[in-house]
Write an enzyme that holds these catalytic residues in place. Structure first.
Site, PDB file in Angstrom:
ATOM      1  N   HIS A  25       0.825  -1.206   0.000  1.00 20.52           N
ATOM      2  CA  HIS A  25       0.000   0.000   0.000  1.00 20.52           C
ATOM      3  C   HIS A  25       0.857   1.254   0.000  1.00 20.52           C
ATOM      4  CE1 HIS A  25      -3.741  -2.116   0.392  1.00 20.52           C
ATOM      5  NE2 HIS A  25      -3.245  -2.822   1.404  1.00 20.52           N
ATOM      6  N   CYS A  81       0.203   2.186  -5.134  1.00 26.28           N
ATOM      7  CA  CYS A  81      -0.511   3.401  -5.531  1.00 26.28           C
ATOM      8  C   CYS A  81       0.364   4.617  -5.235  1.00 26.28           C
ATOM      9  CB  CYS A  81      -1.826   3.521  -4.754  1.00 26.28           C
ATOM     10  SG  CYS A  81      -2.997   2.199  -5.109  1.00 26.28           S
TER      11      CYS A  81
END
Length: 193
Positions: A25, A81
């Protein structure tokens, strides 16, 4: 994780080739020191980030980019991301779906030194800073949840005996192309200092 990052570059010297790989993440937070062109710092979100905090791109730059000595090379593969300018490198190469590329100057607006101590830092990112990286669609191809960049990177290296950065970037763009069409996201970014 911070200690391991320090270990990676500690004692490195000319001729060393270091690899930093992160798949997980990532996010953005508002830039507080004026060193980001877009006004946001990128951050890794390790499994313990809620108690230990995020790891900002500024920290990564200080730990694994700035100390890199002359003649040493750092290869970073960041499959997360908001990964476009994750190491705050000053030169970013954007490659679009038609395989056109352009170099952008990402020198910090506040004049901060984001360079190495003479080494070469190269980062390959899964998507742009404002984008989400693709992963769940690959489940249909592999049967295992995996980032599109990770999958494409591994496939390319398994099938090529020797690969230049240029060949790697074209191969990644081609492999990710199918996933990009399915997801409507992900731009392969190549940056260096």
């Amino acid at each position: 994780m911070i200690l391991s990052l320090g270990w990676l570059v500690e004692g490195s010297r000319a001729g060393d080739s270091l690899v930093f790989y992160y798949s997980g993440h990532g996010s953005q937070v508002r830039d507080r020191d004026g060193d980001e062109v877009d006004g946001y710092d990128e951050s890794l979100m390790p499994v313990d980030y809620e108690t230990e905090g995020r790891i900002l791109d500024d920290e990564l730059t200080a730990i694994i980019v700035r100390p890199l000595p002359r003649g040493a090379t750092l290869h970073a593969i960041v499959d997360t991301c908001s990964s476009g300018t994750f190491l705050d490198l000053t030169n970013v190469c954007r490659i679009n779906r038609q395989a056109y590329y352009k170099w952008e100057d990402h020198s910090p607006p506040n004049g901060a030194n984001k360079g190495t101590s003479g080494g070469l830092a190269i980062s390959i990112s899964a998507c742009d800073d404002h984008q989400r990286s693709g992963d769940t669609t690959l489940y249909a191809f592999t049967g295992v949840p995996m980032g599109a960049l990770t999958y494409s990177f591994v496939q390319t290296l398994e099938q090529a005996k020797r690969v230049s950065y240029g060949h790697l970037m074209v191969a990644l763009r081609n492999r990710i192309g199918a996933v990009q069409q399915a997801l409507g996201t992900s731009t392969v970014l190549f940056s260096h200092v």
